[in-house]
Design an enzyme around this catalytic site. Structure first.
Site, PDB file in Angstrom:
ATOM      1  N   ASP A  18       0.836  -1.207   0.000  1.00  0.00           N
ATOM      2  CA  ASP A  18       0.000   0.000   0.000  1.00  0.00           C
ATOM      3  C   ASP A  18       0.875   1.263   0.000  1.00  0.00           C
ATOM      4  O   ASP A  18       2.002   1.237   0.492  1.00  0.00           O
ATOM      5  CB  ASP A  18      -0.902  -0.028   1.245  1.00  0.00           C
ATOM      6  CG  ASP A  18      -2.083   0.909   1.129  1.00  0.00           C
ATOM      7  OD1 ASP A  18      -2.315   1.461   0.037  1.00  0.00           O
ATOM      8  OD2 ASP A  18      -2.778   1.101   2.144  1.00  0.00           O
ATOM      9  N   HIS A  35       2.573   3.334  -9.038  1.00  0.00           N
ATOM     10  CA  HIS A  35       2.484   1.873  -9.212  1.00  0.00           C
ATOM     11  C   HIS A  35       3.731   1.340  -9.926  1.00  0.00           C
ATOM     12  O   HIS A  35       4.198   0.240  -9.619  1.00  0.00           O
ATOM     13  CB  HIS A  35       1.218   1.503  -9.984  1.00  0.00           C
ATOM     14  CG  HIS A  35      -0.042   1.815  -9.228  1.00  0.00           C
ATOM     15  ND1 HIS A  35      -0.208   1.501  -7.896  1.00  0.00           N
ATOM     16  CD2 HIS A  35      -1.196   2.426  -9.610  1.00  0.00           C
ATOM     17  CE1 HIS A  35      -1.414   1.906  -7.490  1.00  0.00           C
ATOM     18  NE2 HIS A  35      -2.026   2.475  -8.510  1.00  0.00           N
ATOM     19  N   LEU A 129      11.997 -20.133  -4.154  1.00  0.00           N
ATOM     20  CA  LEU A 129      10.886 -19.318  -3.630  1.00  0.00           C
ATOM     21  C   LEU A 129       9.641 -19.546  -4.470  1.00  0.00           C
ATOM     22  O   LEU A 129       9.713 -19.501  -5.703  1.00  0.00           O
ATOM     23  CB  LEU A 129      11.275 -17.829  -3.702  1.00  0.00           C
ATOM     24  CG  LEU A 129      10.198 -16.821  -3.306  1.00  0.00           C
ATOM     25  CD1 LEU A 129       9.986 -16.831  -1.790  1.00  0.00           C
ATOM     26  CD2 LEU A 129      10.569 -15.409  -3.747  1.00  0.00           C
TER      27      LEU A 129
END
Ligand code: FPP
Length: 244
Positions: A18, A35, A129
């Site tokens: 956020d 963004h 991962l």
């Protein structure tokens, strides 16, 4: 539990990324520029997480509610997401990340669905991962979808008698994914905003005041330090960081 750097680390670390908009506003930039900066930071964080030896990482990249944003912002994000993976998916794969996309993906633009298909069809031979990118994801939607899938089983009445919390998991988007141990939300808000509602039952929550594009290595270390000091009891008496 993974022991590295002498401290217990989460097996699954989740992020609510956020603050991109506020980061951009502070600089007189467009929300889309925020963004873009957030996407670059996602790449960095992924590599830092790999360095810690954490095996599962998830990010809330676009929620089922994010369609309510302006057309300009939604279109910007819908261009950014395939651009990002065109640029970085091969590199992330080489670094040992196996990427999964989670959510109602068939409602995404064709370009996004195309790159998702390509990435998921070419997983790395070995990986360190598992990276889960939540796109058009909502926790409530996931649970409703799971119930719909269960009801479509060949014998729903028999299933109703057998269904329990473990078997219900098979109807979620990623049945194999371990629940998040730690959910980090940046930019100061203290809520889940419909992220991992089923899976977050026993997650530790950590809120950082830092906007996502500024979330640095020291901020990550601080979140992991805070996690290592949490007493996890899962409703029982256990008071350490092992999984139930
Ligand atoms: C919330 O910040 C962030 C989002 C809704 C989008 C998150 C997307 C990215 C970090 C980049 C794209 C992702 C990928 C996978 C390439 P906000 O816009 O609500 O910030 P604000 O609260 O300050 O307005």
């Amino acid at each position: 539990m993974i022991q590295a750097h002498d401290k217990p680390l989460p097996q699954h670390l989740a992020f609510i990324m956020d603050g991109n908009g506020r980061w951009a506003q502070d600089r007189g930039l467009s929300r889309s520029a925020g963004h873009r900066a957030g996407a670059e930071r996602l790449r960095d964080v992924c590599y830092w997480v790999l360095d810690y030896g954490i095996c599962h990482m998830s990010v809330y990249a676009f929620s089922t509610e994010n369609w309510r944003r302006s057309t300009q912002e939604v279109n910007g994000l819908m261009r950014l997401i395939p651009d990002f993976f065109h640029r970085y998916a091969a590199e992330m794969r080489d670094q040992g990340a196996r990427i999964h996309f989670v959510g109602d993906l068939d409602q995404l633009p064709a370009a996004t669905q195309k790159i998702i298909g390509q990435i998921q069809a070419n997983p790395p031979e070995t990986h360190k991962l598992d990276l889960y990118i939540c796109l058009n994801y909502g926790g409530r939607r996931e649970i409703v979808r799971a119930v719909q899938k269960a009801l479509r089983s060949p014998d729903p009445l028999a299933l109703a008698d057998q269904l329990d919390e473990d078997s219900f998991r098979n109807f979620l988007y990623q049945p194999q994914m371990p629940d998040p141990d730690l959910i980090v939300r940046t930019a100061g808000e203290q809520r889940l905003s419909n992220f991992w509602l089923w899976q977050a039952a026993y997650a530790e929550l950590y809120f950082s005041p830092v906007y996502w594009p500024d979330f640095g290595q020291a901020d990550l270390a601080q979140a992991l330090d805070a996690y290592s000091l949490r007493q996890r009891r899962y409703g029982g008496e256990k008071s350490d960081n092992t999984h139930p």
